[in-house]
Motif scaffolding. Structure first.
Motif, PDB file in Angstrom:
ATOM      1  N   LYS A   1      44.599  60.143  47.483  1.00  0.00           N
ATOM      2  CA  LYS A   1      45.642  59.414  47.046  1.00  0.00           C
ATOM      3  C   LYS A   1      45.913  58.221  47.837  1.00  0.00           C
ATOM      4  CE  LYS A   1      49.594  61.693  46.090  1.00  0.00           C
ATOM      5  NZ  LYS A   1      50.856  62.238  46.036  1.00  0.00           N
ATOM      6  N   ILE A   2      46.174  58.405  49.203  1.00  0.00           N
ATOM      7  CA  ILE A   2      46.266  57.086  50.015  1.00  0.00           C
ATOM      8  C   ILE A   2      45.066  56.245  50.092  1.00  0.00           C
ATOM      9  CG2 ILE A   2      46.491  56.551  52.451  1.00  0.00           C
ATOM     10  CD1 ILE A   2      48.215  59.102  52.835  1.00  0.00           C
ATOM     11  N   LEU A   3      43.733  56.663  49.756  1.00  0.00           N
ATOM     12  CA  LEU A   3      42.639  55.853  49.788  1.00  0.00           C
ATOM     13  C   LEU A   3      42.333  55.424  48.417  1.00  0.00           C
ATOM     14  CD1 LEU A   3      40.100  58.217  51.820  1.00  0.00           C
ATOM     15  CD2 LEU A   3      41.052  56.131  52.239  1.00  0.00           C
ATOM     16  N   GLY A   4      43.295  55.690  47.521  1.00  0.00           N
ATOM     17  CA  GLY A   4      43.208  55.065  45.899  1.00  0.00           C
ATOM     18  C   GLY A   4      43.907  53.944  45.750  1.00  0.00           C
ATOM     19  N   ASP A   5      44.371  53.214  46.665  1.00  0.00           N
ATOM     20  CA  ASP A   5      45.187  51.965  46.746  1.00  0.00           C
ATOM     21  C   ASP A   5      44.045  50.960  47.229  1.00  0.00           C
ATOM     22  OD1 ASP A   5      47.946  50.659  46.586  1.00  0.00           O
ATOM     23  OD2 ASP A   5      46.776  49.711  48.380  1.00  0.00           O
ATOM     24  N   PRO A   6      43.673  50.114  46.316  1.00  0.00           N
ATOM     25  CA  PRO A   6      42.758  48.726  46.767  1.00  0.00           C
ATOM     26  C   PRO A   6      43.196  48.014  47.902  1.00  0.00           C
ATOM     27  CG  PRO A   6      43.423  48.810  44.218  1.00  0.00           C
ATOM     28  CD  PRO A   6      44.278  49.724  44.884  1.00  0.00           C
ATOM     29  N   THR A   7      44.543  47.868  48.311  1.00  0.00           N
ATOM     30  CA  THR A   7      44.824  47.029  49.502  1.00  0.00           C
ATOM     31  C   THR A   7      44.514  47.765  50.561  1.00  0.00           C
ATOM     32  OG1 THR A   7      46.808  45.922  48.383  1.00  0.00           O
ATOM     33  CG2 THR A   7      46.868  46.142  50.707  1.00  0.00           C
ATOM     34  N   ARG A   8      44.788  49.126  50.662  1.00  0.00           N
ATOM     35  CA  ARG A   8      44.445  50.040  51.678  1.00  0.00           C
ATOM     36  C   ARG A   8      43.067  50.138  51.889  1.00  0.00           C
ATOM     37  NH1 ARG A   8      48.328  54.217  49.236  1.00  0.00           N
ATOM     38  NH2 ARG A   8      50.429  53.240  49.687  1.00  0.00           N
ATOM     39  N   ILE A   9      42.292  50.141  50.967  1.00  0.00           N
ATOM     40  CA  ILE A   9      40.852  50.075  50.840  1.00  0.00           C
ATOM     41  C   ILE A   9      40.311  48.804  51.809  1.00  0.00           C
ATOM     42  CG2 ILE A   9      38.517  49.907  49.758  1.00  0.00           C
ATOM     43  CD1 ILE A   9      39.707  52.828  49.956  1.00  0.00           C
ATOM     44  N   LYS A  10      40.742  47.679  51.249  1.00  0.00           N
ATOM     45  CA  LYS A  10      40.704  46.303  51.854  1.00  0.00           C
ATOM     46  C   LYS A  10      40.870  46.222  53.373  1.00  0.00           C
ATOM     47  CE  LYS A  10      41.103  43.596  47.752  1.00  0.00           C
ATOM     48  NZ  LYS A  10      41.946  42.459  47.113  1.00  0.00           N
ATOM     49  N   ILE A  11      42.149  46.912  53.738  1.00  0.00           N
ATOM     50  CA  ILE A  11      42.266  46.842  55.117  1.00  0.00           C
ATOM     51  C   ILE A  11      41.214  47.744  55.888  1.00  0.00           C
ATOM     52  CG2 ILE A  11      44.029  48.097  56.658  1.00  0.00           C
ATOM     53  CD1 ILE A  11      46.306  46.986  54.598  1.00  0.00           C
ATOM     54  N   LEU A  12      41.223  48.930  55.415  1.00  0.00           N
ATOM     55  CA  LEU A  12      40.131  49.952  56.089  1.00  0.00           C
ATOM     56  C   LEU A  12      38.582  49.139  56.226  1.00  0.00           C
ATOM     57  CD1 LEU A  12      40.969  53.389  54.195  1.00  0.00           C
ATOM     58  CD2 LEU A  12      41.598  52.550  56.691  1.00  0.00           C
ATOM     59  N   HIS A  13      38.090  48.379  55.143  1.00  0.00           N
ATOM     60  CA  HIS A  13      37.159  47.843  55.475  1.00  0.00           C
ATOM     61  C   HIS A  13      37.151  46.823  56.381  1.00  0.00           C
ATOM     62  CE1 HIS A  13      33.633  45.040  54.026  1.00  0.00           C
ATOM     63  NE2 HIS A  13      33.206  46.389  53.884  1.00  0.00           N
ATOM     64  N   ALA A  14      38.268  45.972  56.527  1.00  0.00           N
ATOM     65  CA  ALA A  14      37.984  45.058  57.316  1.00  0.00           C
ATOM     66  C   ALA A  14      38.090  45.586  58.639  1.00  0.00           C
ATOM     67  CB  ALA A  14      39.546  44.290  57.305  1.00  0.00           C
ATOM     68  N   LEU A  15      38.780  46.746  59.146  1.00  0.00           N
ATOM     69  CA  LEU A  15      38.981  47.498  60.327  1.00  0.00           C
ATOM     70  C   LEU A  15      37.669  48.092  60.700  1.00  0.00           C
ATOM     71  CD1 LEU A  15      42.673  48.577  60.277  1.00  0.00           C
ATOM     72  CD2 LEU A  15      41.627  46.782  61.544  1.00  0.00           C
ATOM     73  N   SER A  16      36.847  48.369  59.668  1.00  0.00           N
ATOM     74  CA  SER A  16      35.432  49.186  59.862  1.00  0.00           C
ATOM     75  C   SER A  16      34.661  48.204  60.790  1.00  0.00           C
ATOM     76  CB  SER A  16      34.836  49.544  58.509  1.00  0.00           C
ATOM     77  OG  SER A  16      34.364  48.362  57.781  1.00  0.00           O
ATOM     78  N   ARG A  17      34.952  46.817  60.745  1.00  0.00           N
ATOM     79  CA  ARG A  17      34.028  45.925  61.489  1.00  0.00           C
ATOM     80  C   ARG A  17      34.401  45.531  63.031  1.00  0.00           C
ATOM     81  NH1 ARG A  17      30.732  46.658  57.791  1.00  0.00           N
ATOM     82  NH2 ARG A  17      30.722  45.489  55.793  1.00  0.00           N
ATOM     83  N   GLN A  18      35.807  45.574  63.071  1.00  0.00           N
ATOM     84  CA  GLN A  18      36.568  45.438  64.493  1.00  0.00           C
ATOM     85  C   GLN A  18      37.981  45.684  64.207  1.00  0.00           C
ATOM     86  OE1 GLN A  18      35.816  40.970  64.811  1.00  0.00           O
ATOM     87  NE2 GLN A  18      36.803  40.434  62.853  1.00  0.00           N
ATOM     88  N   GLU A  19      38.413  45.805  65.556  1.00  0.00           N
ATOM     89  CA  GLU A  19      39.955  45.947  65.781  1.00  0.00           C
ATOM     90  C   GLU A  19      40.592  44.597  65.248  1.00  0.00           C
ATOM     91  OE1 GLU A  19      42.726  47.624  69.502  1.00  0.00           O
ATOM     92  OE2 GLU A  19      41.498  45.977  69.965  1.00  0.00           O
ATOM     93  N   MET A  20      41.682  44.517  64.771  1.00  0.00           N
ATOM     94  CA  MET A  20      42.386  43.451  64.245  1.00  0.00           C
ATOM     95  C   MET A  20      44.035  43.391  64.573  1.00  0.00           C
ATOM     96  SD  MET A  20      40.647  42.776  60.686  1.00  0.00           S
ATOM     97  CE  MET A  20      41.022  41.117  60.518  1.00  0.00           C
ATOM     98  N   CYS A  21      44.378  42.297  64.753  1.00  0.00           N
ATOM     99  CA  CYS A  21      45.869  42.173  64.819  1.00  0.00           C
ATOM    100  C   CYS A  21      46.530  42.204  63.538  1.00  0.00           C
ATOM    101  CB  CYS A  21      46.394  41.093  65.940  1.00  0.00           C
ATOM    102  SG  CYS A  21      46.533  39.600  65.281  1.00  0.00           S
ATOM    103  N   VAL A  22      47.674  42.520  63.167  1.00  0.00           N
ATOM    104  CA  VAL A  22      48.358  42.654  61.947  1.00  0.00           C
ATOM    105  C   VAL A  22      48.251  41.070  61.316  1.00  0.00           C
ATOM    106  CG1 VAL A  22      50.513  42.817  60.470  1.00  0.00           C
ATOM    107  CG2 VAL A  22      49.858  44.421  62.294  1.00  0.00           C
ATOM    108  N   CYS A  23      48.486  40.039  62.286  1.00  0.00           N
ATOM    109  CA  CYS A  23      48.431  38.783  61.747  1.00  0.00           C
ATOM    110  C   CYS A  23      47.056  38.202  60.990  1.00  0.00           C
ATOM    111  CB  CYS A  23      48.789  37.553  62.839  1.00  0.00           C
ATOM    112  SG  CYS A  23      50.363  37.649  63.674  1.00  0.00           S
ATOM    113  N   ASP A  24      46.106  38.813  61.847  1.00  0.00           N
ATOM    114  CA  ASP A  24      44.737  38.339  61.427  1.00  0.00           C
ATOM    115  C   ASP A  24      44.245  39.381  60.199  1.00  0.00           C
ATOM    116  OD1 ASP A  24      44.189  36.894  63.452  1.00  0.00           O
ATOM    117  OD2 ASP A  24      43.134  38.422  64.618  1.00  0.00           O
TER     118      ASP A  24
END
Length: 123
Positions: free
Chosen positions: A40-63
């Motif tokens: 259910k948590i993975l079912g949210d498009p915004t959360r998928i985008k965040i996880l995808h961005a973080l799959s590349r590198q660590e990021m700060c909230v601003c980035d």
């Protein structure tokens, strides 16, 4: 036969050995709820985008917010949800909050999901 019944057995039948094996391998209710909640948590498009961005590198909230075109408050809300589900972790460095995926299992979930939706099997 009605069109809706095509995916049903035409005769009621049971296969005791199959049923016994399936029942023995059944997940307990707690695990079923935990897994359903994670999906259910993975079912949210915004959360998928965040996880995808973080799959590349660590990021700060601003980035993360800038990358997704969102405000920090909205991103922070999603990150709290992901953190509660142990999908991301964070660390503070001075005034900055840095996020990364919790472990390699999260990358595996993402990769397997992408592979599943990308493959074609002639259907």
């Amino acid at each position: 036969m009605k069109a809706l019944d095509k995916d049903l057995c035409e005769e009621r039948c049971f296969h005791p050995q199959t049923i016994c094996l399936a029942k023995a391998a059944m997940l307990d209710d707690r695990r079923v709820r935990e897994l359903a909640e994670m999906f259910k948590i993975l079912g949210d498009p915004t959360r998928i985008k965040i996880l995808h961005a973080l799959s590349r590198q660590e990021m700060c909230v601003c980035d993360i917010a800038e990358t997704l075109g969102m405000n920090q408050s909205a991103v922070s809300h999603q990150l709290r949800t992901l953190r509660a589900a142990r999908l991301v972790k964070f660390r503070k460095d001075g005034k900055e909050a840095w996020y990364s995926l919790d472990d390699d299992h999260v990358i595996s979930l993402m990769c397997q999901g992408l592979e599943h939706i990308s493959h074609t099997d002639g259907r």
